[in-house]
Design a protein around this motif. Structure first.
Motif, PDB file in Angstrom:
ATOM      1  N   LEU A  68      -5.102  -5.342   1.428  1.00  0.00           N
ATOM      2  CA  LEU A  68      -3.786  -4.707   1.478  1.00  0.00           C
ATOM      3  C   LEU A  68      -2.785  -5.744   1.947  1.00  0.00           C
ATOM      4  CD1 LEU A  68      -2.397  -1.822   1.228  1.00  0.00           C
ATOM      5  CD2 LEU A  68      -2.455  -1.821   3.733  1.00  0.00           C
ATOM      6  N   ALA A  69      -1.719  -5.928   1.179  1.00  0.00           N
ATOM      7  CA  ALA A  69      -0.670  -6.867   1.566  1.00  0.00           C
ATOM      8  C   ALA A  69       0.180  -6.281   2.687  1.00  0.00           C
ATOM      9  CB  ALA A  69       0.211  -7.196   0.358  1.00  0.00           C
ATOM     10  N   ASP A  70       0.805  -7.166   3.443  1.00  0.00           N
ATOM     11  CA  ASP A  70       1.693  -6.713   4.502  1.00  0.00           C
ATOM     12  C   ASP A  70       3.007  -6.214   3.919  1.00  0.00           C
ATOM     13  OD1 ASP A  70       3.138  -9.011   3.844  1.00  0.00           O
ATOM     14  OD2 ASP A  70       2.624 -10.088   5.679  1.00  0.00           O
ATOM     15  N   ALA A  71       3.889  -5.717   4.787  1.00  0.00           N
ATOM     16  CA  ALA A  71       5.139  -5.114   4.323  1.00  0.00           C
ATOM     17  C   ALA A  71       6.032  -6.120   3.606  1.00  0.00           C
ATOM     18  CB  ALA A  71       5.883  -4.499   5.510  1.00  0.00           C
ATOM     19  N   ALA A  72       5.898  -7.392   3.959  1.00  0.00           N
ATOM     20  CA  ALA A  72       6.707  -8.427   3.320  1.00  0.00           C
ATOM     21  C   ALA A  72       6.152  -8.847   1.971  1.00  0.00           C
ATOM     22  CB  ALA A  72       6.805  -9.644   4.235  1.00  0.00           C
ATOM     23  N   GLY A  73       4.910  -8.448   1.653  1.00  0.00           N
ATOM     24  CA  GLY A  73       4.295  -8.833   0.399  1.00  0.00           C
ATOM     25  C   GLY A  73       3.838 -10.280   0.358  1.00  0.00           C
ATOM     26  N   ILE A  74       3.686 -10.899   1.512  1.00  0.00           N
ATOM     27  CA  ILE A  74       3.293 -12.308   1.601  1.00  0.00           C
ATOM     28  C   ILE A  74       1.924 -12.465   2.254  1.00  0.00           C
ATOM     29  CG2 ILE A  74       3.868 -14.546   2.629  1.00  0.00           C
ATOM     30  CD1 ILE A  74       6.828 -13.680   2.427  1.00  0.00           C
ATOM     31  N   GLY A  75       1.726 -11.756   3.337  1.00  0.00           N
ATOM     32  CA  GLY A  75       0.480 -11.831   4.078  1.00  0.00           C
ATOM     33  C   GLY A  75      -0.457 -10.695   3.746  1.00  0.00           C
ATOM     34  N   THR A  76      -1.458 -10.515   4.604  1.00  0.00           N
ATOM     35  CA  THR A  76      -2.500  -9.503   4.412  1.00  0.00           C
ATOM     36  C   THR A  76      -2.739  -8.814   5.744  1.00  0.00           C
ATOM     37  OG1 THR A  76      -3.571 -10.933   2.776  1.00  0.00           O
ATOM     38  CG2 THR A  76      -4.892  -9.136   3.665  1.00  0.00           C
ATOM     39  N   LEU A 130      -3.048  -0.985  -4.091  1.00  0.00           N
ATOM     40  CA  LEU A 130      -1.676  -0.589  -4.371  1.00  0.00           C
ATOM     41  C   LEU A 130      -1.532   0.904  -4.077  1.00  0.00           C
ATOM     42  CD1 LEU A 130      -1.221  -2.540  -7.729  1.00  0.00           C
ATOM     43  CD2 LEU A 130      -0.480  -3.236  -5.437  1.00  0.00           C
ATOM     44  N   LEU A 131      -0.961   1.205  -2.941  1.00  0.00           N
ATOM     45  CA  LEU A 131      -0.777   2.590  -2.513  1.00  0.00           C
ATOM     46  C   LEU A 131       0.604   2.747  -1.899  1.00  0.00           C
ATOM     47  CD1 LEU A 131      -4.111   3.515  -0.647  1.00  0.00           C
ATOM     48  CD2 LEU A 131      -3.301   4.495  -2.798  1.00  0.00           C
ATOM     49  N   ASP A 132       1.224   3.880  -2.147  1.00  0.00           N
ATOM     50  CA  ASP A 132       2.453   4.240  -1.444  1.00  0.00           C
ATOM     51  C   ASP A 132       2.090   5.083  -0.224  1.00  0.00           C
ATOM     52  OD1 ASP A 132       4.109   2.999  -3.330  1.00  0.00           O
ATOM     53  OD2 ASP A 132       4.084   4.783  -4.618  1.00  0.00           O
ATOM     54  N   GLY A 133       3.000   5.136   0.718  1.00  0.00           N
ATOM     55  CA  GLY A 133       2.813   6.024   1.859  1.00  0.00           C
ATOM     56  C   GLY A 133       1.808   5.548   2.884  1.00  0.00           C
ATOM     57  N   VAL A 134       1.566   4.227   2.936  1.00  0.00           N
ATOM     58  CA  VAL A 134       0.648   3.690   3.956  1.00  0.00           C
ATOM     59  C   VAL A 134       1.372   2.595   4.756  1.00  0.00           C
ATOM     60  CG1 VAL A 134      -1.481   4.311   2.763  1.00  0.00           C
ATOM     61  CG2 VAL A 134      -0.401   2.108   2.259  1.00  0.00           C
ATOM     62  N   ASP A 135       2.634   2.853   5.053  1.00  0.00           N
ATOM     63  CA  ASP A 135       3.455   1.860   5.743  1.00  0.00           C
ATOM     64  C   ASP A 135       2.861   1.434   7.075  1.00  0.00           C
ATOM     65  OD1 ASP A 135       5.159   2.139   3.638  1.00  0.00           O
ATOM     66  OD2 ASP A 135       6.735   3.183   4.741  1.00  0.00           O
ATOM     67  N   SER A 136       2.214   2.344   7.766  1.00  0.00           N
ATOM     68  CA  SER A 136       1.698   2.008   9.100  1.00  0.00           C
ATOM     69  C   SER A 136       0.569   0.991   9.037  1.00  0.00           C
ATOM     70  CB  SER A 136       1.226   3.272   9.828  1.00  0.00           C
ATOM     71  OG  SER A 136      -0.018   3.744   9.326  1.00  0.00           O
ATOM     72  N   VAL A 137      -0.097   0.878   7.878  1.00  0.00           N
ATOM     73  CA  VAL A 137      -1.188  -0.088   7.722  1.00  0.00           C
ATOM     74  C   VAL A 137      -0.648  -1.436   7.239  1.00  0.00           C
ATOM     75  CG1 VAL A 137      -3.559  -0.349   6.900  1.00  0.00           C
ATOM     76  CG2 VAL A 137      -2.533   1.920   6.943  1.00  0.00           C
ATOM     77  N   ARG A 138       0.547  -1.440   6.725  1.00  0.00           N
ATOM     78  CA  ARG A 138       1.169  -2.677   6.231  1.00  0.00           C
ATOM     79  C   ARG A 138       2.036  -3.361   7.272  1.00  0.00           C
ATOM     80  NH1 ARG A 138       0.873  -3.049   0.686  1.00  0.00           N
ATOM     81  NH2 ARG A 138       0.627  -1.119  -0.509  1.00  0.00           N
ATOM     82  N   ARG A 139       2.519  -2.602   8.255  1.00  0.00           N
ATOM     83  CA  ARG A 139       3.590  -3.086   9.117  1.00  0.00           C
ATOM     84  C   ARG A 139       3.035  -3.781  10.355  1.00  0.00           C
ATOM     85  NH1 ARG A 139       8.647  -4.539   8.245  1.00  0.00           N
ATOM     86  NH2 ARG A 139       9.009  -2.684   6.970  1.00  0.00           N
TER      87      ARG A 139
END
Length: 228
Positions: A143-151, A183-192
């Motif tokens: 899963l990519a981070d919120a910035a789309g750069i990291g993991t 690729l999932l929506d609604g999982v912001d807490s796992v990306r941030r």
């Protein structure tokens, strides 16, 4: 031979969470000043809120925290996590993650293993469950981070090497390694995850665990209440 894709399979995961020395952690948050919480206190709060939320996820069978920091280790153990020392000779984040995954597989040779960043203080167990459910469909996934750069999460099915390639532009490296992007929506807490002051304010707006909410109190004037 790679394991077959297990569409919809019910898999329970052991998570490897790396926690570096608290005195060295979160350098990009800047030095503590008037009204700003100390970096070590923030790093500890992030890690313990992350571990507590991960342990509450129905898809998680256990959490292994890789750390040599005594405070972080004691706090994680009190929550019910297994604490592993960092590998001899150091080697950085990827070496610590590979060491953690090997240690997990020594006890659970056929287990599914995933790494999870230690700086996800807004983590919600149900969102993590959705991510791990999707990860179970592939031999390796991230899963990519919120910035789309990291993991923020890298998962390996039973029988698959984890092969972590974190730090910097890890999303591109994990893609190049053959791991499938989740690729999932609604999982912001796992990306941030939290590296900067802006990241910290973003997780406070999402609603964090209680330790982060308490430590970061002076910064919460425009934020939602703590996660419950």
């Amino acid at each position: 031979m790679r394991p077959e894709r297990r569409e919809g399979a019910r898999v329970r995961w052991t998570l490897v969470v790396p926690v570096k020395s608290l005195t060295l952690a979160k350098s990009r948050l800047g030095a503590a000043g008037p009204g700003h919480p100390p970096r070590p206190a923030l790093a500890l709060a992030f890690a313990l809120d992350t571990v507590e939320a991960a342990l509450a996820c129905p898809a998680v069978r256990g959490v292994a925290v890789v750390t040599d920091d005594p405070l972080a280790g004691a706090g994680a153990a009190a929550l019910g996590a297994r604490v592993l020392p960092e590998p001899p000779g150091g080697g950085g984040l990827n070496a610590a993650l590979a060491h953690g995954a090997r240690s997990v597989r020594e006890q659970l040779p056929d287990g599914a293993v995933a790494t999870l960043n230690a700086d996800l203080p807004a983590l919600r167990p149900m969102e993590l469950e959705r991510v791990l459910g999707r990860a179970a469909e592939f031999p390796r996934a991230f899963l990519a981070d919120a910035a789309g750069i990291g993991t923020t999460l890298l998962a390996a099915a039973p029988g698959m090497e984890l092969a972590p390639a974190f730090e910097g532009r890890s999303r591109a490296r994990h893609l190049a390694s053959g791991a499938r992007e989740i690729l999932l929506d609604g999982v912001d807490s796992v990306r941030r995850d939290v590296d900067t002051e802006a990241d910290l304010r973003a997780v406070l707006a999402l609603g964090t665990g209680p330790r982060t909410a308490a430590v970061a109190g002076p910064l919460r004037s425009a934020s939602r209440p703590a996660r419950t």
